[in-house]
Enzyme design. Structure first.
Site, short mmCIF file in Angstrom:
data_model
loop_
_atom_site.label_atom_id
_atom_site.label_comp_id
_atom_site.label_asym_id
_atom_site.label_seq_id
_atom_site.Cartn_x
_atom_site.Cartn_y
_atom_site.Cartn_z
N ALA A 1 0.85 -1.19 0.00
CA ALA A 1 0.00 0.00 0.00
C ALA A 1 0.89 1.23 0.00
O ALA A 1 2.07 1.17 0.34
CB ALA A 1 -0.90 0.00 1.22
N GLY B 1 -0.24 -5.13 0.82
CA GLY B 1 -1.45 -5.08 0.02
C GLY B 1 -1.32 -5.76 -1.32
O GLY B 1 -2.30 -6.27 -1.87
N GLU C 1 -1.85 -9.35 -0.68
CA GLU C 1 -3.28 -9.54 -0.45
C GLU C 1 -4.06 -9.52 -1.76
O GLU C 1 -5.03 -10.27 -1.94
CB GLU C 1 -3.80 -8.47 0.51
CG GLU C 1 -3.27 -8.68 1.93
CD GLU C 1 -3.68 -7.58 2.88
OE1 GLU C 1 -4.45 -7.85 3.82
OE2 GLU C 1 -3.21 -6.44 2.71
#
Length: 262
Positions: free
Chosen positions: A69, A115, A118
């Site tokens: 992120a 992220g 993910e």
């Protein structure tokens, strides 16, 4: 969707396969809010488009799939803002991919961290190039994965290995990721997209309605009602035109001709 101008994504179509590339190479394709919003738009558009049968998600360049992120955007967030960040991203992007009725493959080149890891986990399958690296470094920032990573990683590799990867924050190689069942295939960087297309071309010859039902049933295996969902989705296939065509083709020893529209 091809007519949509994206600032952080590059979109291309090859026959019925939509290739979505996160295009922030100088930022190692980090997921900022704008990129997450564009991912939502691109994925939902592809899922609505009847001419598109499947999706590949990858990152531009050889250094990173998505290196995490964009920390600079939320470094000063309080607890409520952090909760809203995670909830919105999970609802609009990660859960949409996870529950998509069309197959979505992540092609991982370079770093898939935080992220980015993910995002790869939310996809139905993963293909890694030999240069891929996976990891959840959040604990070194005083955080934990917030886009579904604690749940999806545990579902794929089991509790013990999920604890190891999340609690150490260490990166693992493509080879170890393959040995843990995190990725379906390892290829050279040049061959990764072609391998994904090869798999999706095979899938694309199957019944679209059955594919959507199978994805729903497999995802339901992570719920207590998984067996009931499987029975329900299985039973719904009977009496459909696709079922009749598939059985007729089998009996007649020919390839089935499934129409793309439901």
């Amino acid at each position: 969707m091809m007519g949509t101008d994206y600032e952080n994504l590059a979109i291309s179509l090859e026959e019925s396969i939509c290739l979505i590339s996160i295009d922030r190479e100088k930022k190692l394709n980090a997921l900022n809010k704008a990129t997450l919003n564009e991912l939502h738009q691109a994925v939902t558009s592809a899922l609505r488009d009847e001419s598109i049968s499947s999706i590949i998600i990858t990152g531009k360049g050889s250094k990173a799939f998505v290196a995490g992120a964009d920390i600079s955007e939320f470094s000063n967030y309080n607890a409520e803002e952090g909760k809203e960040l995670a909830a919105e991203a999970q609802t609009k992007v990660f859960d949409v991919i996870h529950h998509a009725g069309k197959p979505i493959i992540a092609v991982i080149n370079g770093f898939a961290l935080g992220g980015g890891f993910e995002l790869a986990l939310a996809c139905h399958m993963r293909i890694a190039s030999t240069s891929a690296k996976f990891g959840f470094p959040e604990v070194s920032l005083g955080l934990i994965p917030g886009y579904g990573g604690t749940q999806r990683l545990t579902q794929i590799v089991g509790r013990g290995l999920a604890f190891e990867l999340i609690l150490t924050g260490e990166m693992i190689t493509a080879e170890r990721a393959y040995s843990l069942g995190l990725v379906n295939y390892i290829t050279s960087p040049e061959e990764a997209i072609d391998k994904a297309k090869e798999i999706l071309e095979i899938i694309g010859s199957r019944s679209p309605q059955a594919l959507a039902a199978a994805i729903k049933a497999v995802n339901a295996s992570q719920q207590a009602s998984g067996y009931e969902v499987e029975i329900d989705e299985f039973s719904k296939r009977f009496g459909t035109a696709e079922f009749r065509e598939g059985v007729a083709a089998f009996i007649e020893k020919r390839k089935p001709n499934f129409k793309k529209k439901p």
